[in-house]
Write a protein that holds these residues in place. Sequence first.
Motif, PDB file in Angstrom:
ATOM      1  N   ARG A   1       3.711  16.156 -11.797  1.00 49.62           N
ATOM      2  CA  ARG A   1       2.538  17.247 -12.444  1.00 49.62           C
ATOM      3  C   ARG A   1       2.662  18.830 -12.019  1.00 49.62           C
ATOM      4  O   ARG A   1       2.506  19.626 -12.825  1.00 49.62           O
ATOM      5  N   ILE A   2       3.001  18.898 -10.783  1.00 50.22           N
ATOM      6  CA  ILE A   2       3.327  20.157 -10.341  1.00 50.22           C
ATOM      7  C   ILE A   2       4.681  20.929 -10.985  1.00 50.22           C
ATOM      8  O   ILE A   2       4.393  21.881 -11.338  1.00 50.22           O
ATOM      9  N   GLU A   3       5.420  19.942 -10.900  1.00 51.39           N
ATOM     10  CA  GLU A   3       6.861  20.512 -11.502  1.00 51.39           C
ATOM     11  C   GLU A   3       6.638  20.866 -13.126  1.00 51.39           C
ATOM     12  O   GLU A   3       7.237  21.517 -13.768  1.00 51.39           O
ATOM     13  N   GLY A   4       5.748  20.272 -13.745  1.00 57.85           N
ATOM     14  CA  GLY A   4       5.685  20.269 -15.432  1.00 57.85           C
ATOM     15  C   GLY A   4       6.713  19.399 -16.036  1.00 57.85           C
ATOM     16  O   GLY A   4       7.600  18.775 -15.320  1.00 57.85           O
ATOM     17  N   PRO A   5       6.912  19.191 -17.170  1.00 59.48           N
ATOM     18  CA  PRO A   5       7.720  18.804 -17.970  1.00 59.48           C
ATOM     19  C   PRO A   5       9.230  19.303 -17.801  1.00 59.48           C
ATOM     20  O   PRO A   5       9.307  20.448 -17.525  1.00 59.48           O
ATOM     21  N   ARG A   6      10.097  18.466 -18.303  1.00 61.46           N
ATOM     22  CA  ARG A   6      11.416  18.642 -17.899  1.00 61.46           C
ATOM     23  C   ARG A   6      11.769  19.846 -19.178  1.00 61.46           C
ATOM     24  O   ARG A   6      11.338  19.994 -20.336  1.00 61.46           O
ATOM     25  N   ARG A   7      12.610  20.845 -18.712  1.00 59.16           N
ATOM     26  CA  ARG A   7      12.792  22.056 -19.585  1.00 59.16           C
ATOM     27  C   ARG A   7      13.984  21.356 -20.488  1.00 59.16           C
ATOM     28  O   ARG A   7      14.872  20.924 -20.013  1.00 59.16           O
ATOM     29  N   HIS A   8      14.001  21.574 -21.712  1.00 61.40           N
ATOM     30  CA  HIS A   8      14.581  21.210 -22.582  1.00 61.40           C
ATOM     31  C   HIS A   8      15.769  22.484 -23.017  1.00 61.40           C
ATOM     32  O   HIS A   8      15.502  23.572 -22.434  1.00 61.40           O
TER      33      HIS A   8
ATOM     34  N   ARG B   1       0.790  -1.274  -0.027  1.00 66.89           N
ATOM     35  CA  ARG B   1      -0.121   0.002   0.012  1.00 66.89           C
ATOM     36  C   ARG B   1       0.814   1.241   0.034  1.00 66.89           C
ATOM     37  O   ARG B   1       0.751   2.280  -0.731  1.00 66.89           O
ATOM     38  N   LEU B   2       1.893   1.225   0.746  1.00 65.42           N
ATOM     39  CA  LEU B   2       2.893   2.585   0.774  1.00 65.42           C
ATOM     40  C   LEU B   2       3.479   2.474  -0.454  1.00 65.42           C
ATOM     41  O   LEU B   2       3.736   3.905  -0.922  1.00 65.42           O
ATOM     42  N   GLU B   3       3.947   1.447  -1.037  1.00 68.22           N
ATOM     43  CA  GLU B   3       4.440   1.826  -2.416  1.00 68.22           C
ATOM     44  C   GLU B   3       3.632   2.268  -3.534  1.00 68.22           C
ATOM     45  O   GLU B   3       4.002   3.021  -4.205  1.00 68.22           O
ATOM     46  N   GLY B   4       2.363   1.955  -3.503  1.00 64.73           N
ATOM     47  CA  GLY B   4       1.494   2.518  -4.173  1.00 64.73           C
ATOM     48  C   GLY B   4       1.069   3.956  -3.899  1.00 64.73           C
ATOM     49  O   GLY B   4       1.113   4.849  -4.567  1.00 64.73           O
ATOM     50  N   GLU B   5       1.331   4.534  -2.462  1.00 63.75           N
ATOM     51  CA  GLU B   5       0.902   5.793  -2.287  1.00 63.75           C
ATOM     52  C   GLU B   5       2.087   6.743  -2.516  1.00 63.75           C
ATOM     53  O   GLU B   5       2.301   7.756  -3.010  1.00 63.75           O
ATOM     54  N   VAL B   6       3.502   6.062  -2.382  1.00 57.99           N
ATOM     55  CA  VAL B   6       4.927   6.650  -3.044  1.00 57.99           C
ATOM     56  C   VAL B   6       4.636   7.003  -4.618  1.00 57.99           C
ATOM     57  O   VAL B   6       4.965   8.089  -4.946  1.00 57.99           O
ATOM     58  N   VAL B   7       4.392   5.980  -5.212  1.00 56.12           N
ATOM     59  CA  VAL B   7       4.215   6.333  -6.631  1.00 56.12           C
ATOM     60  C   VAL B   7       2.966   7.382  -7.008  1.00 56.12           C
ATOM     61  O   VAL B   7       3.300   8.305  -7.892  1.00 56.12           O
ATOM     62  N   GLU B   8       1.993   7.505  -6.199  1.00 51.58           N
ATOM     63  CA  GLU B   8       0.837   8.536  -6.577  1.00 51.58           C
ATOM     64  C   GLU B   8       1.759   9.780  -6.023  1.00 51.58           C
ATOM     65  O   GLU B   8       1.371  10.712  -6.924  1.00 51.58           O
ATOM     66  N   VAL B   9       2.592   9.864  -5.110  1.00 52.81           N
ATOM     67  CA  VAL B   9       3.003  11.158  -4.826  1.00 52.81           C
ATOM     68  C   VAL B   9       4.099  11.652  -5.854  1.00 52.81           C
ATOM     69  O   VAL B   9       4.075  12.917  -6.038  1.00 52.81           O
ATOM     70  N   LYS B  10       4.719  10.644  -6.297  1.00 52.41           N
ATOM     71  CA  LYS B  10       5.861  11.001  -7.355  1.00 52.41           C
ATOM     72  C   LYS B  10       4.971  11.511  -8.657  1.00 52.41           C
ATOM     73  O   LYS B  10       5.637  12.462  -8.966  1.00 52.41           O
ATOM     74  N   ILE B  11       3.745  10.845  -8.988  1.00 54.70           N
ATOM     75  CA  ILE B  11       3.195  11.557 -10.038  1.00 54.70           C
ATOM     76  C   ILE B  11       2.572  12.978  -9.920  1.00 54.70           C
ATOM     77  O   ILE B  11       2.755  13.566 -10.540  1.00 54.70           O
TER      78      ILE B  11
END
Length: 88
Positions: A77-84, A63-73
């Motif tokens: 999304r907050i940071e946005g795509p990587r700048r090129h 369950r914790l692993e699933g929550e960590v993945v959700e936090v990473k996602i």
Amino acid sequence: MIVSPDVIGMIIALFAFTLTVLGGVATMLAKQTKTLDARLDRIDTRLDRMDDRFDRMDDRFDRLEGEVVEVKIAIARIEGPRRHLQQL
């Protein structure tokens, strides 16, 4: 061949002594076996409880692993795509 009564008495006495010793050894082994079986049953019970605990911990980690993945996602999304590299 004639066997004297003393020899017959000695044979009977040795036979009785042997039976007594073997009976004592059998009783001792039975007691040790019973004690060891009881100990092994207690150990099995403890191991079963430990297995249950490990299963619960595995579920929690899943369950914790699933929550960590959700936090990473969410962070991605907050940071946005990587700048090129930008051309000047």
